[in-house]
Design a protein around this motif. Structure first.
Motif, PDB file in Angstrom:
ATOM      1  N   ALA A  19       0.799  -1.223   0.000  1.00  0.00           N
ATOM      2  CA  ALA A  19       0.000   0.000   0.000  1.00  0.00           C
ATOM      3  C   ALA A  19       0.834   1.276   0.000  1.00  0.00           C
ATOM      4  O   ALA A  19       0.412   2.298  -0.540  1.00  0.00           O
ATOM      5  CB  ALA A  19      -0.953  -0.001   1.199  1.00  0.00           C
ATOM      6  N   ALA A  20       2.014   1.238   0.600  1.00  0.00           N
ATOM      7  CA  ALA A  20       2.841   2.446   0.682  1.00  0.00           C
ATOM      8  C   ALA A  20       3.507   2.788  -0.642  1.00  0.00           C
ATOM      9  O   ALA A  20       4.035   3.883  -0.811  1.00  0.00           O
ATOM     10  CB  ALA A  20       3.904   2.277   1.759  1.00  0.00           C
ATOM     11  N   GLY A  21       3.483   1.852  -1.601  1.00  0.00           N
ATOM     12  CA  GLY A  21       4.129   2.107  -2.886  1.00  0.00           C
ATOM     13  C   GLY A  21       5.633   1.958  -2.784  1.00  0.00           C
ATOM     14  O   GLY A  21       6.164   1.420  -1.825  1.00  0.00           O
ATOM     15  N   GLY A  22       6.309   2.440  -3.810  1.00  0.00           N
ATOM     16  CA  GLY A  22       7.761   2.354  -3.825  1.00  0.00           C
ATOM     17  C   GLY A  22       8.254   1.059  -4.429  1.00  0.00           C
ATOM     18  O   GLY A  22       7.524   0.351  -5.109  1.00  0.00           O
ATOM     19  N   THR A  23       9.503   0.748  -4.161  1.00  0.00           N
ATOM     20  CA  THR A  23      10.128  -0.438  -4.741  1.00  0.00           C
ATOM     21  C   THR A  23       9.597  -1.703  -4.086  1.00  0.00           C
ATOM     22  O   THR A  23       9.461  -1.768  -2.865  1.00  0.00           O
ATOM     23  CB  THR A  23      11.659  -0.388  -4.567  1.00  0.00           C
ATOM     24  OG1 THR A  23      12.151   0.778  -5.215  1.00  0.00           O
ATOM     25  CG2 THR A  23      12.321  -1.619  -5.175  1.00  0.00           C
ATOM     26  N   ILE A  24       9.300  -2.686  -4.904  1.00  0.00           N
ATOM     27  CA  ILE A  24       8.875  -3.991  -4.407  1.00  0.00           C
ATOM     28  C   ILE A  24       9.841  -5.035  -4.950  1.00  0.00           C
ATOM     29  O   ILE A  24      10.230  -4.996  -6.111  1.00  0.00           O
ATOM     30  CB  ILE A  24       7.414  -4.315  -4.801  1.00  0.00           C
ATOM     31  CG1 ILE A  24       6.982  -5.661  -4.211  1.00  0.00           C
ATOM     32  CG2 ILE A  24       7.229  -4.292  -6.307  1.00  0.00           C
ATOM     33  CD1 ILE A  24       5.494  -5.914  -4.320  1.00  0.00           C
ATOM     34  N   THR A  25      10.259  -5.937  -4.059  1.00  0.00           N
ATOM     35  CA  THR A  25      11.164  -7.017  -4.435  1.00  0.00           C
ATOM     36  C   THR A  25      10.472  -8.343  -4.191  1.00  0.00           C
ATOM     37  O   THR A  25       9.908  -8.564  -3.114  1.00  0.00           O
ATOM     38  CB  THR A  25      12.466  -6.965  -3.616  1.00  0.00           C
ATOM     39  OG1 THR A  25      13.079  -5.684  -3.800  1.00  0.00           O
ATOM     40  CG2 THR A  25      13.428  -8.059  -4.057  1.00  0.00           C
ATOM     41  N   VAL A  26      10.488  -9.217  -5.186  1.00  0.00           N
ATOM     42  CA  VAL A  26       9.910 -10.548  -5.066  1.00  0.00           C
ATOM     43  C   VAL A  26      11.048 -11.561  -5.085  1.00  0.00           C
ATOM     44  O   VAL A  26      11.818 -11.616  -6.043  1.00  0.00           O
ATOM     45  CB  VAL A  26       8.916 -10.843  -6.205  1.00  0.00           C
ATOM     46  CG1 VAL A  26       8.381 -12.264  -6.095  1.00  0.00           C
ATOM     47  CG2 VAL A  26       7.761  -9.842  -6.181  1.00  0.00           C
ATOM     48  N   TYR A  27      11.150 -12.333  -3.996  1.00  0.00           N
ATOM     49  CA  TYR A  27      12.146 -13.400  -3.898  1.00  0.00           C
ATOM     50  C   TYR A  27      11.458 -14.732  -4.179  1.00  0.00           C
ATOM     51  O   TYR A  27      10.507 -15.096  -3.499  1.00  0.00           O
ATOM     52  CB  TYR A  27      12.746 -13.463  -2.492  1.00  0.00           C
ATOM     53  CG  TYR A  27      13.455 -12.211  -2.051  1.00  0.00           C
ATOM     54  CD1 TYR A  27      14.750 -11.946  -2.467  1.00  0.00           C
ATOM     55  CD2 TYR A  27      12.833 -11.307  -1.201  1.00  0.00           C
ATOM     56  CE1 TYR A  27      15.410 -10.798  -2.054  1.00  0.00           C
ATOM     57  CE2 TYR A  27      13.487 -10.161  -0.780  1.00  0.00           C
ATOM     58  CZ  TYR A  27      14.773  -9.911  -1.207  1.00  0.00           C
ATOM     59  OH  TYR A  27      15.423  -8.770  -0.794  1.00  0.00           O
ATOM     60  N   ILE A  28      11.939 -15.457  -5.150  1.00  0.00           N
ATOM     61  CA  ILE A  28      11.429 -16.787  -5.467  1.00  0.00           C
ATOM     62  C   ILE A  28      12.518 -17.779  -5.070  1.00  0.00           C
ATOM     63  O   ILE A  28      13.686 -17.584  -5.418  1.00  0.00           O
ATOM     64  CB  ILE A  28      11.109 -16.910  -6.970  1.00  0.00           C
ATOM     65  CG1 ILE A  28      10.030 -15.897  -7.348  1.00  0.00           C
ATOM     66  CG2 ILE A  28      10.678 -18.336  -7.322  1.00  0.00           C
ATOM     67  CD1 ILE A  28       9.787 -15.799  -8.836  1.00  0.00           C
ATOM     68  N   PRO A  29      12.174 -18.841  -4.335  1.00  0.00           N
ATOM     69  CA  PRO A  29      13.230 -19.797  -3.971  1.00  0.00           C
ATOM     70  C   PRO A  29      13.737 -20.544  -5.192  1.00  0.00           C
ATOM     71  O   PRO A  29      12.979 -20.857  -6.100  1.00  0.00           O
ATOM     72  CB  PRO A  29      12.529 -20.742  -2.991  1.00  0.00           C
ATOM     73  CG  PRO A  29      11.088 -20.636  -3.337  1.00  0.00           C
ATOM     74  CD  PRO A  29      10.868 -19.229  -3.817  1.00  0.00           C
ATOM     75  N   ASN A  30      15.032 -20.813  -5.215  1.00  0.00           N
ATOM     76  CA  ASN A  30      15.588 -21.601  -6.313  1.00  0.00           C
ATOM     77  C   ASN A  30      15.368 -23.090  -6.042  1.00  0.00           C
ATOM     78  O   ASN A  30      14.683 -23.462  -5.083  1.00  0.00           O
ATOM     79  CB  ASN A  30      17.065 -21.273  -6.539  1.00  0.00           C
ATOM     80  CG  ASN A  30      17.938 -21.614  -5.351  1.00  0.00           C
ATOM     81  OD1 ASN A  30      17.584 -22.418  -4.487  1.00  0.00           O
ATOM     82  ND2 ASN A  30      19.112 -20.989  -5.285  1.00  0.00           N
ATOM     83  N   GLU A  31      15.953 -23.952  -6.867  1.00  0.00           N
ATOM     84  CA  GLU A  31      15.723 -25.391  -6.745  1.00  0.00           C
ATOM     85  C   GLU A  31      16.183 -25.954  -5.401  1.00  0.00           C
ATOM     86  O   GLU A  31      15.702 -26.993  -4.958  1.00  0.00           O
ATOM     87  CB  GLU A  31      16.439 -26.152  -7.871  1.00  0.00           C
ATOM     88  CG  GLU A  31      15.869 -25.883  -9.248  1.00  0.00           C
ATOM     89  CD  GLU A  31      16.555 -24.724  -9.950  1.00  0.00           C
ATOM     90  OE1 GLU A  31      17.169 -23.873  -9.254  1.00  0.00           O
ATOM     91  OE2 GLU A  31      16.480 -24.659 -11.184  1.00  0.00           O
ATOM     92  N   LYS A  32      17.112 -25.267  -4.741  1.00  0.00           N
ATOM     93  CA  LYS A  32      17.598 -25.718  -3.436  1.00  0.00           C
ATOM     94  C   LYS A  32      16.828 -25.058  -2.295  1.00  0.00           C
ATOM     95  O   LYS A  32      17.239 -25.137  -1.141  1.00  0.00           O
ATOM     96  CB  LYS A  32      19.086 -25.393  -3.300  1.00  0.00           C
ATOM     97  CG  LYS A  32      19.956 -26.097  -4.331  1.00  0.00           C
ATOM     98  CD  LYS A  32      21.403 -25.660  -4.178  1.00  0.00           C
ATOM     99  CE  LYS A  32      22.271 -26.313  -5.233  1.00  0.00           C
ATOM    100  NZ  LYS A  32      23.665 -25.849  -5.154  1.00  0.00           N
ATOM    101  N   CYS A  33      15.726 -24.386  -2.633  1.00  0.00           N
ATOM    102  CA  CYS A  33      14.915 -23.656  -1.653  1.00  0.00           C
ATOM    103  C   CYS A  33      15.722 -22.559  -0.977  1.00  0.00           C
ATOM    104  O   CYS A  33      15.520 -22.235   0.187  1.00  0.00           O
ATOM    105  CB  CYS A  33      14.290 -24.585  -0.627  1.00  0.00           C
ATOM    106  SG  CYS A  33      13.024 -25.638  -1.338  1.00  0.00           S
TER     107      CYS A  33
END
Length: 198
Positions: A19-33
């Motif tokens: 809600a505050a806006g700004g930069t958003i970072t999405v971390y997706i786990p790799n094959e080793k979690c």
């Protein structure tokens, strides 16, 4: 929580997270979690900016239900500059009809406490299936009461049963009592729930 379609990945999270806006970072786990793999990390800007050059954009958000949907465009590169194949991303499995959520059922949440520890898992139980509570800055909500310990930064993370099925999204904690926390259920007796809202 992840839903794939085309070359996009749609992620359901809490509205108050973005809600505050700004930069958003999405971390997706790799094959080793593992997290913090730049090939699995995507950034975007939530707000009034032009999204054409961003990998992560806001699809929509609703303060009343505290639900938001963001989209990763896999045609855009990850932080590393490389592109990630959709086949590397596993969709969350929603709860099946044969496994209904029950009180005292063992559950676990995956979140990002303090915004610095992505992929952290904590376990607990379902304390109450549907309870009307007043959540600061959101209002009255019908939520699942859980004993899973949640911390600031864990909001928007998935809540799972022991079959690995998604049953909720953690969204609030009680600052006075650590064993009283809240999650938005996947569905409610009223027919609503985060999946229908999203």
């Amino acid at each position: 929580d992840v839903e794939n379609s085309g070359n996009y990945v749609y992620i359901i999270t809490c509205h108050h997270v973005i809600a505050a806006g700004g930069t958003i970072t999405v971390y997706i786990p790799n094959e080793k979690c593992e997290y913090y793999d730049d090939d699995y990390t995507f950034k975007g800007t939530i707000g009034n900016q032009i999204y054409s050059d961003k990998a992560v954009t806001l699809v929509g958000g609703d303060n009343v239900s505290d639900i938001a949907v963001v989209k990763i465009n896999l045609d855009k590169p990850a932080v590393s500059g490389n592109k990630l194949s959709l086949s590397k991303i596993q969709k969350a499995h929603v709860i099946s009809d044969e496994h209904r959520v029950r009180m005292l059922e063992t559950i676990f949440a995956i979140g990002n406490p303090l915004g610095e520890l992505p992929g952290s898992a904590t376990a607990g139980e379902v304390s109450y299936l549907e309870r009307e509570v007043l959540i600061t800055e959101v209002g009255s909500m019908v939520l699942m009461q859980i004993s899973v310990l949640t911390n600031p930064g864990s909001s928007g993370g998935g809540l799972y049963n022991l079959y690995g099925e998604l049953i909720g999204i953690t969204n609030a904690g009680n600052t006075n009592y650590s064993a009283i926390n809240w999650a938005i259920p996947i569905e409610l007796e009223s027919g609503n729930g985060f999946l229908n809202i999203a």
